[in-house]
Design an enzyme around this catalytic site. Structure first.
Site, PDB file in Angstrom:
ATOM      1  CG  HIS A   1      -7.943  -1.881   8.816  1.00  0.00           C
ATOM      2  ND1 HIS A   1      -7.057  -1.185   8.253  1.00  0.00           N
ATOM      3  CD2 HIS A   1      -8.029  -1.359  10.218  1.00  0.00           C
ATOM      4  CE1 HIS A   1      -6.734  -0.009   8.849  1.00  0.00           C
ATOM      5  NE2 HIS A   1      -7.292  -0.373  10.141  1.00  0.00           N
TER       6      HIS A   1
ATOM      7  CG  HIS B   1      -2.040   1.128   1.208  1.00  0.00           C
ATOM      8  ND1 HIS B   1      -3.166   0.738   1.707  1.00  0.00           N
ATOM      9  CD2 HIS B   1      -1.864   2.448   0.654  1.00  0.00           C
ATOM     10  CE1 HIS B   1      -3.987   1.700   1.610  1.00  0.00           C
ATOM     11  NE2 HIS B   1      -3.176   2.855   0.849  1.00  0.00           N
TER      12      HIS B   1
ATOM     13  CD  GLU C   1      -4.515  -2.981   0.653  1.00  0.00           C
ATOM     14  OE1 GLU C   1      -5.183  -4.132   0.857  1.00  0.00           O
ATOM     15  OE2 GLU C   1      -4.115  -1.991   1.469  1.00  0.00           O
TER      16      GLU C   1
END
Length: 237
Positions: A190, A43, A70
């Site tokens: 998450h 990410h 991401e």
């Protein structure tokens, strides 16, 4: 089968804290795959405080499992994704100064924008996933923008899991069922960890992939990276 994609951002954070190339992010990704990971997630953020854009190009050359990038679909991010062409691009609406992702897309408000971005990526053969909260209208909105998958933002589930796991997972189950109705693939991520992962996996129908970084790397400090990856894989069987 639900795949485990290991997010290696925190390995890059450790490297960047000292400078140099220790730990080596590329080698760490190769080791994660060797130890059983079925995907590698990164990410990159605009300030490159952990994964750097160059890391993404370097990783493209060595990742042999599923590569997932991401990020917030800014022009720079989209340029990176289009050049690297990962297996999957996960679109996340995080602000540049966000410590970590903290909300899913409003797929209704941003319908036109998401439709355009997803169309561009799918033309290049890149599977798309968009980060959403477990809210049925947001899932319906995701279907309307023609994404391939959604990734359910699981912080609320993780936060409430120990108090009442049935209540914690309920909105996620409803969202997962709705995703199936619309033919959407389902990912989740998450704050998932060794305590809460198995129950989520057992409860959500059609869960195809979980992306886990922070908790997994923290566990690896005590348990070792190879052992930790194997422990997470066991939660998905």
């Amino acid at each position: 089968m639900t795949k485990l994609s290991v997010n290696i951002n925190k390995i890059a954070t450790l490297r960047n804290a000292r400078g140099g190339n220790r730990p080596n992010v590329v080698q760490a990704a190769k080791d994660c795959e060797r130890f059983g990971a079925e995907g590698i997630t990164v990410h990159p953020r605009p300030d490159e405080r952990h994964i750097r854009y160059q890391d993404v190009y370097d990783l493209k050359e060595v990742v042999t499992t599923e590569f997932n990038i991401e990020g917030n679909p800014t022009p720079d991010f989209l340029k990176l994704v289009k050049e690297v062409r990962p297996a999957q691009a996960t679109l996340v609406p995080d602000a540049p100064d966000a410590i970590t992702s903290n909300a899913g897309w409003d797929t209704i408000k941003h319908k036109d924008f998401l439709t355009d971005v997803i169309g561009e990526l799918k033309e290049l053969g890149i599977r798309t996933s968009i980060f959403v909260d477990p809210i049925v209208p947001m899932v319906e909105g995701a279907a309307a923008v023609n994404t391939d998958r959604i990734e359910l933002y699981t912080e609320a589930y993780a936060t409430n899991f120990l108090q009442n796991r049935e209540e914690a997972v309920a909105p996620y189950l409803e969202a997962a069922i709705k995703a199936q109705e619309f033919g959407l693939g389902l990912n989740a991520g998450h704050d998932l960890d060794l305590d809460n992962l198995k129950y989520l996996h057992m409860t959500l129908p059609g869960l195809q992939e979980v992306s886990i970084g922070h908790a997994l790397i923290c566990d690896a400090l005590y348990l070792g990276l190879e052992n930790t990856i194997q422990l997470y894989l066991r939660q998905l069987k």
